[in-house]
Design an enzyme around this catalytic site. Structure first.
Site, mmCIF file in Angstrom:
data_model
loop_
_atom_site.group_PDB
_atom_site.id
_atom_site.type_symbol
_atom_site.label_atom_id
_atom_site.label_comp_id
_atom_site.label_asym_id
_atom_site.label_seq_id
_atom_site.Cartn_x
_atom_site.Cartn_y
_atom_site.Cartn_z
ATOM 1 N NE ARG A 153 -12.433 26.180 90.655
ATOM 2 C CZ ARG A 153 -12.586 26.911 89.547
ATOM 3 N NH1 ARG A 153 -13.634 26.714 88.764
ATOM 4 N NH2 ARG A 153 -11.700 27.813 89.206
ATOM 5 N NE ARG A 203 -5.790 30.376 86.517
ATOM 6 C CZ ARG A 203 -6.975 29.826 86.853
ATOM 7 N NH1 ARG A 203 -8.103 30.352 86.405
ATOM 8 N NH2 ARG A 203 -7.033 28.797 87.695
ATOM 9 C CD GLN A 221 -8.463 34.266 86.840
ATOM 10 O OE1 GLN A 221 -8.917 33.149 86.654
ATOM 11 N NE2 GLN A 221 -7.947 34.996 85.857
ATOM 12 C CB CYS A 253 -11.344 35.569 86.457
ATOM 13 S SG CYS A 253 -13.020 35.426 87.098
ATOM 14 C CG ASP A 258 -15.755 37.146 88.820
ATOM 15 O OD1 ASP A 258 -16.116 36.508 87.806
ATOM 16 O OD2 ASP A 258 -15.433 36.587 89.895
ATOM 17 C CG HIS A 266 -9.786 32.082 91.546
ATOM 18 N ND1 HIS A 266 -8.957 30.977 91.436
ATOM 19 C CD2 HIS A 266 -10.488 32.126 90.371
ATOM 20 C CE1 HIS A 266 -9.167 30.396 90.269
ATOM 21 N NE2 HIS A 266 -10.081 31.066 89.609
HETATM 22 N N1 NVA Z 1 -16.203 34.475 91.265
HETATM 23 C C1 NVA Z 1 -16.390 33.374 90.346
HETATM 24 C C2 NVA Z 1 -15.099 33.022 89.680
HETATM 25 C C3 NVA Z 1 -15.177 31.905 88.681
HETATM 26 C C4 NVA Z 1 -13.855 31.556 88.086
HETATM 27 C C5 NVA Z 1 -16.957 32.185 91.096
HETATM 28 O O1 NVA Z 1 -16.501 31.920 92.216
HETATM 29 O O2 NVA Z 1 -17.853 31.528 90.579
HETATM 30 N N1 CP Z 2 -11.285 31.640 85.763
HETATM 31 C C1 CP Z 2 -11.485 30.368 86.127
HETATM 32 O O1 CP Z 2 -11.033 29.925 87.178
HETATM 33 O O2 CP Z 2 -12.191 29.618 85.235
HETATM 34 P P1 CP Z 2 -12.798 28.157 85.441
HETATM 35 O O3 CP Z 2 -13.939 28.284 86.418
HETATM 36 O O4 CP Z 2 -13.233 27.738 84.084
HETATM 37 O O5 CP Z 2 -11.728 27.259 86.004
#
Ligand code: NVA
Ligand code: CP
Length: 306
Positions: free
Chosen positions: A104, A288, A134, A260, A220, A131
């Site tokens: 990540r 997930r 997801q 998500c 989101d 992502h």
């Molecule tokens: N769009 C959000 C998703 C978090 C799981 C982010 O990137 O923070």
């Molecule tokens: N949806 C998701 O990826 O959640 P986290 O940021 O908690 O991993």
């Protein structure tokens, strides 16, 4: 089998996705019945986090253990990754000590450079651009509740962020439609989204029009990780892009709601929707685990009978 990475959704073909969804369903059933299934014993997943996470860390770590393997957590704060070690060098070293890696991070380019120097499969656990894990879970959840997604309409309300881009790629691979509504200035950037064309999505300035007759309404956070400095400005710009009951009423009667997570009730979604009876967010989060177990199995072992 040649090393296969999952860096963006379109790295998997429709045929591979069908196989993974089928495996996820079988793995989930075994798990629910407390049947031990350890195809990855002696395999190690390294998880690298440069951003916060609850679901992604938990689902990969628990998933790997449930498949008989182990998972190691690294973050920027207490590894050399945060002190400027080149990503190429990190990839060389980490991939000599593990069987598969999940990352990540910020720019997609970082994960691509890592993968280019890795001896083992690399999975995208979220970048600024995508992502894919997801959307894999989201589509698996849709299929469980409503059957095949081909030909269906998904309404994306809000920011054209990493999750939105991934839905747009998925629509091309699995042949469904996305109706996107973003505030002015936050529209889809097709090149950044990695799209082949615009045949599978349509943009609407009015979120109600995007939601009309949709099979699934999803949204989101207004501000994604890494963009916190824009938070106040985004709160103003996105104020009319909240999924509420009125919006759900113009969607199909049996439309699902997904997010998500983590969610901000009162911002991108009204509590009555996310906590209402069209919402499948908890199934979505749970899936997930199951779908990523199928992904890990596929990337490490290829297709197997079962
Ligand atoms: N769009 C959000 C998703 C978090 C799981 C982010 O990137 O923070
Ligand atoms: N949806 C998701 O990826 O959640 P986290 O940021 O908690 O991993």
């Amino acid at each position: 089998m040649a090393i296969k990475h999952f860096l963006q959704f379109k790295d998997l073909s429709r045929d591979e996705l069908d196989y993974i969804f089928k495996r996820a369903s079988w793995i989930k059933t075994q798990f629910k019945a407390y049947q031990r299934y350890w195809p990855l014993s002696d395999r190690t997943l390294v998880m690298i986090f440069e951003k916060a996470s609850t679901r992604t860390r938990l689902s990969f770590e628990a998933g790997m253990q449930q498949l008989g393997g182990s998972a190691i957590y690294l973050n920027t704060r207490d590894s050399q990754l945060g002190r400027g070690e080149p990503v190429e060098d990190a990839a060389q070293v980490i991939s000599r000590m593990s069987d598969i890696v999940m990352i990540r991070t910020f720019e997609q380019e970082i994960i691509e450079r890592f993968a280019a120097n890795s001896r083992v499969p690399v999975i995208n656990g979220l970048t600024n651009e995508y992502h894919p894990c997801q959307t894999l879970a989201d589509i698996f959840t849709f299929i469980e509740h409503r059957g095949p997604i081909q030909g269906k309409t998904v309404a994306w309300i809000g920011d054209s962020n990493n999750v939105c881009n991934t839905w747009l790629q998925a629509a091309e691979v699995l042949d469904f439609n996305v109706h996107v509504s973003t505030p002015p200035g936050y529209e889809v950037e097709p090149e950044r989204a990695g799209l082949y064309g615009n045949a599978h999505y349509e943009e609407f300035s009015d979120p109600m029009k995007a939601a009309k007759s949709a099979d699934l309404v999803t949204t989101d956070v207004w501000t994604s990780m890494g963009f916190e400095s824009e938070n106040e400005e985004r709160k103003r710009d996105f104020a009319d892009w909240q999924v509420d009951e009125e919006m759900m009423r113009v969607a199909k009667k049996n439309a699902l709601f997904m997010h998500c997570l983590p969610a901000h009730r009162g911002e991108e979604v009204d509590a009555l929707v996310i906590d209402g009876n069209q919402s499948v967010v908890w199934d979505e989060a749970e899936n997930r685990l199951h779908v990523q177990k199928a992904l890990l199995e596929y990337l490490l072992l290829g297709r197997i009978d079962g």
